[in-house]
Design an enzyme around this catalytic site. Structure first.
Site, PDB file in Angstrom:
ATOM      1  N   HIS A  55       0.874  -1.184   0.000  1.00  0.00           N
ATOM      2  CA  HIS A  55       0.000   0.000   0.000  1.00  0.00           C
ATOM      3  C   HIS A  55       0.913   1.237   0.000  1.00  0.00           C
ATOM      4  CE1 HIS A  55      -3.698   2.050   1.911  1.00  0.00           C
ATOM      5  NE2 HIS A  55      -2.744   2.946   2.102  1.00  0.00           N
ATOM      6  N   CYS A  93      -4.040  10.177   5.178  1.00  0.00           N
ATOM      7  CA  CYS A  93      -4.449   9.739   6.502  1.00  0.00           C
ATOM      8  C   CYS A  93      -4.456  10.965   7.386  1.00  0.00           C
ATOM      9  CB  CYS A  93      -3.494   8.680   7.049  1.00  0.00           C
ATOM     10  SG  CYS A  93      -3.887   8.238   8.755  1.00  0.00           S
TER      11      CYS A  93
HETATM   12  N1  COA Z   1     -17.795   3.111  16.167  1.00  0.00           N
HETATM   13  C1  COA Z   1     -18.531   4.127  16.680  1.00  0.00           C
HETATM   14  N2  COA Z   1     -18.220   4.769  17.796  1.00  0.00           N
HETATM   15  C2  COA Z   1     -17.123   4.352  18.470  1.00  0.00           C
HETATM   16  C3  COA Z   1     -16.334   3.284  18.018  1.00  0.00           C
HETATM   17  C4  COA Z   1     -16.700   2.668  16.810  1.00  0.00           C
HETATM   18  N3  COA Z   1     -15.990   1.678  16.292  1.00  0.00           N
HETATM   19  N4  COA Z   1     -15.329   3.108  18.882  1.00  0.00           N
HETATM   20  C5  COA Z   1     -15.485   4.001  19.864  1.00  0.00           C
HETATM   21  N5  COA Z   1     -16.568   4.758  19.615  1.00  0.00           N
HETATM   22  C6  COA Z   1     -17.068   5.884  20.402  1.00  0.00           C
HETATM   23  C7  COA Z   1     -17.332   5.498  21.829  1.00  0.00           C
HETATM   24  O1  COA Z   1     -18.648   5.024  21.968  1.00  0.00           O
HETATM   25  C8  COA Z   1     -17.113   6.796  22.563  1.00  0.00           C
HETATM   26  O2  COA Z   1     -18.238   7.646  22.366  1.00  0.00           O
HETATM   27  P1  COA Z   1     -18.748   8.626  23.536  1.00  0.00           P
HETATM   28  O3  COA Z   1     -17.628   9.613  23.743  1.00  0.00           O
HETATM   29  O4  COA Z   1     -19.970   9.247  22.935  1.00  0.00           O
HETATM   30  O5  COA Z   1     -18.977   7.757  24.704  1.00  0.00           O
HETATM   31  C9  COA Z   1     -15.977   7.435  21.807  1.00  0.00           C
HETATM   32  O6  COA Z   1     -16.043   6.855  20.486  1.00  0.00           O
HETATM   33  C10 COA Z   1     -14.616   7.144  22.418  1.00  0.00           C
HETATM   34  O7  COA Z   1     -14.482   5.753  22.629  1.00  0.00           O
HETATM   35  P2  COA Z   1     -13.170   5.062  23.222  1.00  0.00           P
HETATM   36  O8  COA Z   1     -13.405   3.601  23.285  1.00  0.00           O
HETATM   37  O9  COA Z   1     -12.743   5.784  24.479  1.00  0.00           O
HETATM   38  O10 COA Z   1     -12.158   5.300  22.072  1.00  0.00           O
HETATM   39  P3  COA Z   1     -10.893   6.251  21.989  1.00  0.00           P
HETATM   40  O11 COA Z   1     -11.282   7.664  22.175  1.00  0.00           O
HETATM   41  O12 COA Z   1      -9.822   5.683  22.835  1.00  0.00           O
HETATM   42  O13 COA Z   1     -10.532   6.048  20.431  1.00  0.00           O
HETATM   43  C11 COA Z   1     -10.647   4.548  18.553  1.00  0.00           C
HETATM   44  C12 COA Z   1     -10.116   4.793  19.951  1.00  0.00           C
HETATM   45  C13 COA Z   1      -9.845   3.403  17.964  1.00  0.00           C
HETATM   46  C14 COA Z   1     -12.123   4.169  18.628  1.00  0.00           C
HETATM   47  C15 COA Z   1     -10.520   5.828  17.687  1.00  0.00           C
HETATM   48  O14 COA Z   1      -9.264   6.409  17.898  1.00  0.00           O
HETATM   49  C16 COA Z   1     -10.731   5.574  16.232  1.00  0.00           C
HETATM   50  O15 COA Z   1     -11.822   5.236  15.800  1.00  0.00           O
HETATM   51  N6  COA Z   1      -9.681   5.735  15.406  1.00  0.00           N
HETATM   52  C17 COA Z   1      -9.750   5.477  13.994  1.00  0.00           C
HETATM   53  C18 COA Z   1      -8.815   6.372  13.256  1.00  0.00           C
HETATM   54  C19 COA Z   1      -8.852   6.050  11.775  1.00  0.00           C
HETATM   55  O16 COA Z   1      -9.800   5.538  11.211  1.00  0.00           O
HETATM   56  N7  COA Z   1      -7.777   6.394  11.111  1.00  0.00           N
HETATM   57  C20 COA Z   1      -7.718   6.197   9.718  1.00  0.00           C
HETATM   58  C21 COA Z   1      -6.895   5.039   9.345  1.00  0.00           C
HETATM   59  S1  COA Z   1      -5.288   5.619   8.828  1.00  0.00           S
HETATM   60 ZN    ZN Z   2      -3.142   4.721   3.029  1.00  0.00          ZN
END
Ligand code: COA
Ligand code: ZN
Length: 305
Positions: free
Chosen positions: A207, A240
Site C-alpha cells: 500500500h 491519513c
Molecule cells: N464506532 C462508533 N463509535 C465508536 C467506536 C466505533 N468503532 N469506537 C469508539 N466509539 C465511540 C465510543 O462510543 C465513545 O463515544 P462517547 O464519547 O460518545 O462515549 C468514543 O467513540 C470514544 O471511545 P473510546 O473507546 O474511548 O475510544 P478512543 O477515544 O480511545 O478512540 C478509537 C479509539 C480506535 C475508537 C478511535 O481512535 C478511532 O476510531 N480511530 C480510527 C482512526 C482512523 O480511522 N484512522 C484512519 C486510518 S489511517
Molecule cells: Zn493509506
C-alpha cells in the site's frame, strides 16, 4: 524472482480517499461513487470504515453506505474496523470482510487509535476471533512501514514482527503501508524478502502513497520481489488524517497504466475507473492528483476540443 503475470488491485478511494477530504461527502454521492467503481471490474473496493465518528466524521455514515451499495458477486468490499464496537456495527449491515489496522510506529499507533501496538493486537484478537467464527474474511494493515510522521525510527524487523502478529491472529491478507509516502525501492527490496520469509507472498499486499513521487518505483520493486496485490486509490485520492502531509495514495490510473503497459493483467477497465474519478472530482470540486488520470483527461479534451 519472476514478476507476476496478474495483479489484484484493492481500491482505497471510498475509504482512505474520502476520510482525508476536508469536506464531508453526501451519503448518496459515496454510494454512487462505489457503484461506479464496481462497474470497472476492481476485485476489492474498501467501502468505508466503522471507526469512531469523532475520529473520522467523514465516514460516520458507514452503515448507510454499506447497506445501500450494489454488492457485485465476486467483488470484495472490506470495511475498516478498530474495535468490537466497530465490528458489531459492521455485522449489523452484514459485512463480509473487515480490515483491522495497526502500525509499525508506536507514536503513530498512539495518535491514530490511542493504543500501543501491543494493545492494538490484543484488541484485534477478539475482533478477528469473532470475524473468523462468523465466516468473514479479514485484511490486516501495517501502517507506517517505511517511516513515521513523528520521527521515530521504523525498523524492517518491527514491520515483520507486527505483520506476523496479525497473521497469527488469523488475518487472511496483510497490507503493508507506506502511510506517509517516504519509502524508496531499496527499502522495498530489503523489506519484502524479510516478510516473505515468514508470510506467504500471495497473502501480502503493498500500500504505497505517492507523497514524494516514489510510489510507482516502489510498485516496480515490489513486483520484482513477487508481490501481486497492490492498494491504490482512483484519481490518487487520499491520505491519513493522523499522518500530516500524507496526501495522495498511489493513483489507481497510474498503477493500471504501468501494469497494462508492462503486459500484466488486472481485469480492471481503466476507462471505467476514470469515469468514477471524474464523478468524484466533480463532487469534491477540486482536481485529482493522479498523473495518469490528469494526462488522459487532458489528452481526451484535446482530441474532442
Ligand atoms: N464506532 C462508533 N463509535 C465508536 C467506536 C466505533 N468503532 N469506537 C469508539 N466509539 C465511540 C465510543 O462510543 C465513545 O463515544 P462517547 O464519547 O460518545 O462515549 C468514543 O467513540 C470514544 O471511545 P473510546 O473507546 O474511548 O475510544 P478512543 O477515544 O480511545 O478512540 C478509537 C479509539 C480506535 C475508537 C478511535 O481512535 C478511532 O476510531 N480511530 C480510527 C482512526 C482512523 O480511522 N484512522 C484512519 C486510518 S489511517
Ligand atoms: Zn493509506
Amino acid at each position: 524472482m519472476k514478476r507476476p503475470k496478474r495483479v489484484t488491485i484493492a481500491e482505497m478511494g471510498p475509504r482512505d480517499g474520502l476520510q482525508n477530504e476536508p469536506a464531508i461527502v453526501a451519503t448518496a454521492t459515496k454510494i454512487a461513487f462505489i457503484d461506479l467503481l464496481s462497474e470497472s471490474g476492481l476485485p476489492i473496493i474498501e467501502a468505508t470504515s466503522f471507526v469512531s465518528p469523532k475520529a473520522i466524521p467523514q465516514l460516520a455514515d458507514g452503515s448507510e453506505v454499506y447497506a445501500a451499495i450494489a454488492k457485485r458477486p465476486g467483488i470484495r468490499y472490506p470495511v475498516l474496523v478498530p474495535n468490537m464496537r466497530g465490528y458489531e456495527r459492521a455485522r449489523a449491515v452484514d459485512v463480509r470482510e473487515i480490515a483491522v489496522f495497526t502500525a509499525a510506529s508506536e507514536r503513530f499507533t498512539e495518535r491514530n487509535i490511542r493504543m500501543s501496538i501491543a494493545e492494538s493486537i490484543a484488541t484485534f484478537r477478539e475482533v478477528v476471533r469473532n470475524a473468523k467464527a462468523d465466516g468473514l474474511r479479514v485484511r490486516g494493515y501495517v501502517s507506517t512501514a517505511f517511516g513515521s510522521p513523528f520521527g521515530d525510527e521504523v525498523r524492517p524487523q518491527k514491520v515483520v514482527e507486527v505483520a506476523v502478529a496479525l497473521l497469527d491472529l488469523g488475518c487472511d491478507e496483510l497490507s503493508i503501508g507506506d502511510t506517509i509516502g517516504v519509502g524508496v525501492p531499496s527499502q522495498v527490496e530489503e523489506l519484502v524478502p524479510l516478510l516473505a520469509d515468514r508470510i506467504p507472498l500471495e497473502q501480502l499486499a503493498m500500500h504505497f502513497h505517492d507523497t514524494r513521487g516514489t510510489a510507482l518505483a516502489n510498485v516496480y520493486a515490489a513486483l520484482g520481489c513477487g508481490i501481486s496485490i497492490f492498494d491504490s486509490s482512483c484519481g490518487g485520492l487520499g491520505g491519513c488524517p493522523y499522518a500530516p502531509g500524507a496526501t495522495g495514495n498511489l493513483g489507481t490510473e497510474d498503477l493500471l497504466y504501468l501494469l497494462a503497459s508492462m503486459g500484466i493483467e488486472t481485469g480492471v477497465d481503466l476507462q471505467r475507473v476514470r469515469a468514477a474519478s471524474r464523478f468524484i472530482a466533480r463532487e469534491l470540486g477540486h482536481a485529482l492528483t493522479s498523473k495518469a488520470f490528469t494526462a488522459m483527461e487532458a489528452h481526451d479534451a484535446l482530441l474532442s476540443g
